[in-house]
Motif scaffolding. Structure first.
Motif, PDB file in Angstrom:
ATOM      1  N   GLN A 270      -4.486  12.945 -10.237  1.00 17.85           N
ATOM      2  CA  GLN A 270      -5.650  12.078 -10.397  1.00 17.85           C
ATOM      3  C   GLN A 270      -5.242  10.615 -10.245  1.00 17.85           C
ATOM      4  O   GLN A 270      -4.335  10.141 -10.919  1.00 17.85           O
ATOM      5  N   LEU A 271      -5.925   9.913  -9.333  1.00 16.11           N
ATOM      6  CA  LEU A 271      -5.687   8.503  -9.084  1.00 16.11           C
ATOM      7  C   LEU A 271      -6.905   7.688  -9.485  1.00 16.11           C
ATOM      8  O   LEU A 271      -8.040   8.140  -9.322  1.00 16.11           O
ATOM      9  N   LEU A 272      -6.663   6.490  -9.989  1.00 10.37           N
ATOM     10  CA  LEU A 272      -7.735   5.575 -10.360  1.00 10.37           C
ATOM     11  C   LEU A 272      -7.506   4.253  -9.641  1.00 10.37           C
ATOM     12  O   LEU A 272      -6.403   3.712  -9.663  1.00 10.37           O
ATOM     13  N   CYS A 273      -8.550   3.727  -8.993  1.00 10.86           N
ATOM     14  CA  CYS A 273      -8.467   2.452  -8.272  1.00 10.86           C
ATOM     15  C   CYS A 273      -9.462   1.481  -8.901  1.00 10.86           C
ATOM     16  O   CYS A 273     -10.642   1.808  -9.067  1.00 10.86           O
ATOM     17  N   GLN A 274      -8.996   0.276  -9.252  1.00 10.69           N
ATOM     18  CA  GLN A 274      -9.840  -0.722  -9.898  1.00 10.69           C
ATOM     19  C   GLN A 274      -9.664  -2.081  -9.234  1.00 10.69           C
ATOM     20  O   GLN A 274      -8.559  -2.444  -8.815  1.00 10.69           O
ATOM     21  N   SER A 275     -10.751  -2.818  -9.139  1.00  9.66           N
ATOM     22  CA  SER A 275     -10.716  -4.175  -8.595  1.00  9.66           C
ATOM     23  C   SER A 275     -11.891  -4.945  -9.185  1.00  9.66           C
ATOM     24  O   SER A 275     -12.898  -4.366  -9.596  1.00  9.66           O
TER      25      SER A 275
ATOM     26  N   THR B 241      -6.908  -7.748  -5.430  1.00  4.00           N
ATOM     27  CA  THR B 241      -6.242  -6.636  -4.759  1.00  4.00           C
ATOM     28  C   THR B 241      -6.381  -5.380  -5.618  1.00  4.00           C
ATOM     29  O   THR B 241      -6.109  -5.418  -6.821  1.00  4.00           O
ATOM     30  N   PRO B 242      -6.825  -4.262  -5.024  1.00  7.91           N
ATOM     31  CA  PRO B 242      -7.028  -3.050  -5.828  1.00  7.91           C
ATOM     32  C   PRO B 242      -5.752  -2.617  -6.541  1.00  7.91           C
ATOM     33  O   PRO B 242      -4.652  -2.717  -5.984  1.00  7.91           O
ATOM     34  N   VAL B 243      -5.917  -2.152  -7.757  1.00  9.46           N
ATOM     35  CA  VAL B 243      -4.809  -1.618  -8.539  1.00  9.46           C
ATOM     36  C   VAL B 243      -4.984  -0.105  -8.631  1.00  9.46           C
ATOM     37  O   VAL B 243      -6.005   0.381  -9.132  1.00  9.46           O
ATOM     38  N   ILE B 244      -3.996   0.645  -8.119  1.00  8.80           N
ATOM     39  CA  ILE B 244      -4.046   2.103  -8.153  1.00  8.80           C
ATOM     40  C   ILE B 244      -3.156   2.588  -9.283  1.00  8.80           C
ATOM     41  O   ILE B 244      -1.983   2.219  -9.362  1.00  8.80           O
ATOM     42  N   SER B 245      -3.727   3.411 -10.152  1.00  8.46           N
ATOM     43  CA  SER B 245      -2.977   3.979 -11.273  1.00  8.46           C
ATOM     44  C   SER B 245      -2.920   5.491 -11.129  1.00  8.46           C
ATOM     45  O   SER B 245      -3.907   6.126 -10.731  1.00  8.46           O
ATOM     46  N   VAL B 246      -1.753   6.070 -11.413  1.00  9.09           N
ATOM     47  CA  VAL B 246      -1.604   7.531 -11.438  1.00  9.09           C
ATOM     48  C   VAL B 246      -1.946   7.986 -12.853  1.00  9.09           C
ATOM     49  O   VAL B 246      -1.208   7.718 -13.799  1.00  9.09           O
ATOM     50  N   MET B 247      -3.089   8.681 -12.993  1.00  8.46           N
ATOM     51  CA  MET B 247      -3.583   9.041 -14.312  1.00  8.46           C
ATOM     52  C   MET B 247      -2.957  10.329 -14.853  1.00  8.46           C
ATOM     53  O   MET B 247      -3.018  10.603 -16.039  1.00  8.46           O
TER      54      MET B 247
ATOM     55  N   VAL C 178     -19.594  -5.725   3.515  1.00 11.23           N
ATOM     56  CA  VAL C 178     -20.254  -5.317   4.752  1.00 11.23           C
ATOM     57  C   VAL C 178     -20.151  -6.418   5.804  1.00 11.23           C
ATOM     58  O   VAL C 178     -19.965  -6.155   6.995  1.00 11.23           O
ATOM     59  N   GLU C 179     -20.238  -7.687   5.369  1.00 14.64           N
ATOM     60  CA  GLU C 179     -20.238  -8.808   6.313  1.00 14.64           C
ATOM     61  C   GLU C 179     -18.854  -9.124   6.849  1.00 14.64           C
ATOM     62  O   GLU C 179     -18.709  -9.913   7.775  1.00 14.64           O
ATOM     63  N   HIS C 180     -17.800  -8.541   6.258  1.00 15.77           N
ATOM     64  CA  HIS C 180     -16.441  -8.859   6.666  1.00 15.77           C
ATOM     65  C   HIS C 180     -15.766  -7.622   7.239  1.00 15.77           C
ATOM     66  O   HIS C 180     -15.863  -6.528   6.693  1.00 15.77           O
ATOM     67  N   SER C 181     -15.037  -7.818   8.327  1.00 14.45           N
ATOM     68  CA  SER C 181     -14.376  -6.698   8.981  1.00 14.45           C
ATOM     69  C   SER C 181     -13.084  -6.305   8.282  1.00 14.45           C
ATOM     70  O   SER C 181     -12.662  -5.151   8.352  1.00 14.45           O
ATOM     71  N   GLN C 182     -12.442  -7.249   7.592  1.00 15.19           N
ATOM     72  CA  GLN C 182     -11.158  -6.976   6.968  1.00 15.19           C
ATOM     73  C   GLN C 182     -11.345  -6.445   5.550  1.00 15.19           C
ATOM     74  O   GLN C 182     -12.080  -7.015   4.756  1.00 15.19           O
ATOM     75  N   ALA C 183     -10.659  -5.339   5.261  1.00 17.04           N
ATOM     76  CA  ALA C 183     -10.729  -4.741   3.935  1.00 17.04           C
ATOM     77  C   ALA C 183      -9.544  -5.204   3.090  1.00 17.04           C
ATOM     78  O   ALA C 183      -8.481  -5.535   3.613  1.00 17.04           O
ATOM     79  N   VAL C 184      -9.735  -5.252   1.768  1.00 15.62           N
ATOM     80  CA  VAL C 184      -8.642  -5.487   0.832  1.00 15.62           C
ATOM     81  C   VAL C 184      -8.151  -4.116   0.400  1.00 15.62           C
ATOM     82  O   VAL C 184      -8.931  -3.295  -0.079  1.00 15.62           O
ATOM     83  N   GLU C 185      -6.880  -3.873   0.575  1.00 16.61           N
ATOM     84  CA  GLU C 185      -6.392  -2.496   0.492  1.00 16.61           C
ATOM     85  C   GLU C 185      -5.087  -2.415  -0.278  1.00 16.61           C
ATOM     86  O   GLU C 185      -4.249  -3.311  -0.223  1.00 16.61           O
ATOM     87  N   SER C 186      -4.940  -1.318  -1.042  1.00 13.51           N
ATOM     88  CA  SER C 186      -3.682  -0.987  -1.702  1.00 13.51           C
ATOM     89  C   SER C 186      -3.396   0.479  -1.440  1.00 13.51           C
ATOM     90  O   SER C 186      -4.296   1.268  -1.160  1.00 13.51           O
TER      91      SER C 186
END
Length: 466
Positions: A151-156, A137-143, A211-219
């Motif tokens: 500034q936001l940073l997203c990592q997975s 699951t993506p981790v969003i950090s407020v930099m 690309v092959e999957h319709s569902q996104a992993v999102e935060s």
């Protein structure tokens, strides 16, 4: 011409009482860690119970599974597939077999075949297995503040093949799609992307998708409007810089202005939380209830004391295993709530990792790897490491408390169907989430389970005694 000849030969074979093997007609897709099924059947339908049936990968000699003389010949499997295959023989009399391949790995990708042999006649079918891996699951950090915005940073990590990444606004509109990736030693891709918010946009999401999957992993992260309001420090700082200094000092003054703006925005956000959160916290605390932990639900490595305190230890206890006990290293309360308003507090001390909130009474207690999300029956606030506070609502939402709370208040309002988390230290609201489902909810705690020598117990204080 060759195709016409093949069709003619097939018709001649079928006319002479022979059969063809039909397998998957298109590539089979599977996710790492999941199971997949390969189905093959004879056309026309022919009893295959006395035949030899072989599933293989790439080469005929690479045996994935072998059925011969009416039995599975497991000793002939290549080591990589031992204990991972099950041949379903329920419809073998009709010439239909299915192979279950468990716990898919990246190395399982490639060409597969199934081969049927009746001693006088044999045929095979070939298909491809494509393996993908959904990352974390993506981790969003407020930099911080920079380039005129936040500034936001997203990592997975753990993706295969290379995914697509998008920043999205509150209405789902794409804000940015720039990102970079690198692969680890397991050939899985790690993703990192940054984005600067120039104006108030409410909820901002980082969505990662194959690309092959319709569902996104999102935060998502909630950027409050007050972050972008001009600070009252701005004009005095500018005037001070102009009046007291020359050109060089004036430039320095502008830097002071910029820092003041940032500090003012953060102060405005914290002031809003304190002003509104304190009133809500005081109202919630009027509904304080007594909460005690149920030792019969605790994982064997969790030690419960006086029904109020819990701590993790490496050495498990000798306990009985019942349907109530969790396989995950957590514990729930003896009390369950369906109606009314209920408030309790959890003293987390200075532990760097914890999870608390509520869960439905009927959650799957013997499944350890499920996400602690509302979809699974969990409404919880989590802390991981020093600055990472988040919840799943149902996607990942990063929250930023004003201070690191050592005591967290939980308010369950069954009438309005909401759960609120408060920082008792500064009497501020951390986050509020809805729960639309009915049923009994129980207080839930998952303490820190690493750095054992640095752990302190997590306990539930009795508010009636304070």
């Amino acid at each position: 011409m060759a195709l016409m000849l093949t069709l003619v030969l097939s018709l001649l074979e079928l006319g002479s009482g022979q059969w063809q093997v039909l397998g998957p007609y298109k590539p089979v897709g599977a996710l790492v860690g999941e199971d997949t099924v390969f189905s093959c059947f004879l056309s026309p339908a022919t009893n295959a119970e006395a035949m030899e049936v072989r599933f293989f990968k790439e080469r005929f000699s690479t045996v994935v599974h072998l059925y011969k003389d009416g039995e599975d010949q497991k000793y002939l499997q290549v080591p990589a597939y031992r204990g991972r295959t099950v041949l379903v023989k329920d419809f073998m009399a009709d010439g239909h077999v299915s192979l279950v391949l468990k716990n898919i790995t990246l190395s399982d990708a490639g060409l597969y075949g199934c081969w049927f042999n009746s001693q006088t006649y044999d045929r095979e079918a070939i298909w491809e297995l494509k393996v993908s891996a959904l990352g974390s699951t993506p981790v969003i950090s407020v930099m911080g503040y920079g380039d005129g915005g936040i500034q936001l940073l997203c990592q997975s990590s753990g993706w295969f093949p290379k995914p697509t990444v998008k920043w999205k606004g509150p209405k789902g509109q794409v804000l940015s799609s720039g990102y970079k990736t690198n692969s680890d030693r397991n050939n899985l891709f790690n993703v990192e992307t940054s984005f600067t918010i120039q104006e108030n946009t409410g909820n901002v999401s980082c969505a990662i998708q194959l690309v092959e999957h319709s569902q996104a992993v999102e935060s998502s992260v909630w950027i409050r409007e007050s972050f972008f309001k001009p600070s009252s420090w701005r004009l005095p700082s500018i005037l001070l810089g102009i009046l007291c200094f020359g050109l060089f000092v004036g430039v320095t003054g502008m830097i002071v202005v910029y820092l003041s703006m940032s500090r003012g925005k953060i102060s405005a956000e914290l002031d809003w939380r304190r002003k509104h959160g304190t009133a809500e916290w005081r109202e919630a605390r009027k509904h304080a209830v007594e909460v005690t932990l149920d030792p019969d639900t605790a994982h064997p490595q969790l030690y419960v004391s006086d029904l109020k305190s819990v701590i993790f230890k490496e050495a498990p206890q000798d306990v009985s295993y019942t349907e109530k006990r969790f396989k995950r290293k957590c514990v729930v309360a003896s009390q369950g709530f369906q109606t009314g308003q209920h408030y309790w507090e959890v003293d987390v001390g200075h532990n760097e990792s914890w999870c608390l909130g509520v869960c439905q009474d009927n959650v799957h207690r013997w499944e350890e790897d499920l996400d602690l999300s509302p979809i699974r029956g969990y409404w919880v606030l989590r802390r991981r490491e020093e600055h990472d506070y988040f919840t799943l609502d149902p996607h990942r939402v990063t929250v930023v408390p004003g201070i690191h709370p050592t005591r967290v208040g939980v308010f369950l309002d069954c009438e309005r169907r909401i759960i609120s988390f408060f920082s008792v230290n500064d009497q501020s609201l951390i986050y509020t989430m809805d729960y639309p489902l009915e049923g009994t909810l129980r207080p839930y705690i998952l303490p820190q389970t690493y750095k054992e020598n640095e752990l302190t117990p997590i306990f539930i204080p009795s508010l009636s005694q304070e």
